[in-house]
Scaffold this active site. Sequence first.
Site, PDB file in Angstrom:
ATOM      1  N   HIS A 122       0.867  -1.185   0.000  1.00 39.52           N
ATOM      2  CA  HIS A 122       0.000   0.000   0.000  1.00 39.52           C
ATOM      3  C   HIS A 122       0.903   1.234   0.000  1.00 39.52           C
ATOM      4  CE1 HIS A 122      -2.692   3.010   1.852  1.00 39.52           C
ATOM      5  NE2 HIS A 122      -3.715   2.245   1.495  1.00 39.52           N
ATOM      6  N   ASP A 199       3.368  -4.632   7.683  1.00 42.49           N
ATOM      7  CA  ASP A 199       2.161  -3.818   7.601  1.00 42.49           C
ATOM      8  C   ASP A 199       0.984  -4.749   7.900  1.00 42.49           C
ATOM      9  OD1 ASP A 199      -0.125  -2.496   6.879  1.00 42.49           O
ATOM     10  OD2 ASP A 199       0.628  -1.737   4.975  1.00 42.49           O
ATOM     11  N   GLN A 202      -4.240  -5.039   7.126  1.00 43.76           N
ATOM     12  CA  GLN A 202      -5.254  -6.005   6.692  1.00 43.76           C
ATOM     13  C   GLN A 202      -5.094  -7.332   7.437  1.00 43.76           C
ATOM     14  OE1 GLN A 202      -7.711  -5.231   4.605  1.00 43.76           O
ATOM     15  NE2 GLN A 202      -6.946  -3.276   3.822  1.00 43.76           N
ATOM     16  N   LYS A 225     -10.035  -0.107  10.508  1.00 49.96           N
ATOM     17  CA  LYS A 225     -10.302  -1.360   9.777  1.00 49.96           C
ATOM     18  C   LYS A 225     -10.617  -2.500  10.749  1.00 49.96           C
ATOM     19  CE  LYS A 225      -6.964  -0.166   6.163  1.00 49.96           C
ATOM     20  NZ  LYS A 225      -7.691   0.456   5.072  1.00 49.96           N
ATOM     21  N   CYS A 364      -4.645   2.586  -3.666  1.00 46.71           N
ATOM     22  CA  CYS A 364      -3.369   3.033  -3.065  1.00 46.71           C
ATOM     23  C   CYS A 364      -2.284   1.984  -3.261  1.00 46.71           C
ATOM     24  CB  CYS A 364      -3.524   3.346  -1.574  1.00 46.71           C
ATOM     25  SG  CYS A 364      -4.625   4.704  -1.252  1.00 46.71           S
TER      26      CYS A 364
HETATM   27  N1  PLP Z   1      -1.628  -0.689   4.490  1.00 45.82           N
HETATM   28  C1  PLP Z   1      -2.629  -1.387   3.959  1.00 45.82           C
HETATM   29  C2  PLP Z   1      -2.371  -2.791   3.473  1.00 45.82           C
HETATM   30  C3  PLP Z   1      -3.900  -0.827   3.866  1.00 45.82           C
HETATM   31  O1  PLP Z   1      -4.902  -1.539   3.318  1.00 45.82           O
HETATM   32  C4  PLP Z   1      -4.109   0.493   4.335  1.00 45.82           C
HETATM   33  C5  PLP Z   1      -5.431   1.141   4.204  1.00 45.82           C
HETATM   34  O2  PLP Z   1      -6.112   0.968   3.212  1.00 45.82           O
HETATM   35  C6  PLP Z   1      -3.040   1.173   4.901  1.00 45.82           C
HETATM   36  C7  PLP Z   1      -1.805   0.561   4.970  1.00 45.82           C
HETATM   37  C8  PLP Z   1      -3.167   2.568   5.428  1.00 45.82           C
HETATM   38  O3  PLP Z   1      -4.013   2.644   6.520  1.00 45.82           O
HETATM   39  P1  PLP Z   1      -4.397   4.068   7.134  1.00 45.82           P
HETATM   40  O4  PLP Z   1      -4.855   4.920   5.982  1.00 45.82           O
HETATM   41  O5  PLP Z   1      -5.479   3.771   8.088  1.00 45.82           O
HETATM   42  O6  PLP Z   1      -3.182   4.614   7.777  1.00 45.82           O
END
Ligand code: PLP
Length: 406
Positions: A122, A199, A202, A225, A364
């Site tokens: 992401h 990360d 998810q 999430k 993203c």
């Molecule tokens: N990493 C992953 C795999 C995600 O799906 C997301 C959010 O869509 C993020 C990071 C970023 O999360 P946040 O925008 O809540 O910081």
Amino acid sequence: MYDVHEIRKDFPILSREVNGKPLVYLDNGASAQKPQVVIDAVTRGYAEEYANVHRGLHYLSNLATEKYEGTRGIIARFLGAKNEDEIVFTSGTTMGINLVAYSWAMPRLQAGDEILLSVMEHHANIVPWHLLRERLGVVLKWVDVDADGGLDPQAVIDAIGPKTKLVAITQLSNVLGTVVDVKTICAAARDRGVPVLVDGSQGAVHMPVDVEDIGCDFYAITGHKLYGPSGSGAIYIKSARMAEMQPFLGGGDMIREVHKDVVTYADPPMKFEAGTPGIVQQIGLGVALDYLMDLGMDKVAAHEHQIATYARARLDGLNWLTVQGTTPDKAAIFSFTLDGAAHAHDISTILDKKGVAVRAGHHCAGPLMDHLGVAATCRASFALYNTEAEVDALVDALELAHELFA
Ligand code: PLP
């Protein structure tokens, strides 16, 4: 016994209609809906228990501090961390990864040092490293996914070289649903003295997590999430790594003493938590994680596995639809395109008319979109409260979209 219909009653929004149709909420990968216990905790937090934390000696400040700090232990338990001091509160994964970039990586990395990433990260796990590339001249090294969207842990391990200073990798792709064997990667990286940032945005939502068992150095989560409030989150940081970090956000709460010509810092984790935090948000996150632990993450995972299997079978039956990412053990996240010219945004608009909420766009994940050779996909991402009937509603709406665009 996991009764999804009873569980759905915990989420008031699921009984509303959208565009005159029952809501079928399949945009959980972007943000999940909130159970009543979380909504109540947030309301109570503001209506009855609100004050700033850590600062006052009055009743309400002590109460708010106790509840806010209570979440640290809940997160530690949820993630399997040995020690709650290894949990730093953040506003979400983006902030957690930026914290690692500025407080851990920036002081120790030099031009030519490598950060190893998978192509399905992401942007939250890409752009902070690009910023270091621009500032320091560090090199981003990429590992591709296989044709089915799987990531071979050995490919990551083989890419670790003498200049690799960090592996930064997702546990679960927000686009493909691919689950990454981060444990194997962590073990090999540890043998080579390279820290791993996982990360978990998810991963922590869809499977039980134990950071000790995974063996990672950093594990970032985002509260919204995880059925908690937006603006809540945390990052697990192994104490040895925390000891290597320098604060990058300065302000109240993270200090011991401040004078005109000298400053001393609070002990970790507060050393990395400057300013008034998301007090009620973090309290709400604690309640959300307790809710998940009461349900049992193993049961949540089993339910979602059943939904994934059903959804895969139904979507495979649509020969005009292409699903990206087909690994056998993937999570219930399906990104797809419709054959022909229809744009993902148009498809999602038709689905919305039927009450079916999905996401359309690049999710993203620019490098992954480049790798797949698509500009955008629709994504249906399922959660602990989704049902097979909702998979059917998705398929019905897709059939309508196909008819309209064929
Ligand atoms: N990493 C992953 C795999 C995600 O799906 C997301 C959010 O869509 C993020 C990071 C970023 O999360 P946040 O925008 O809540 O910081």
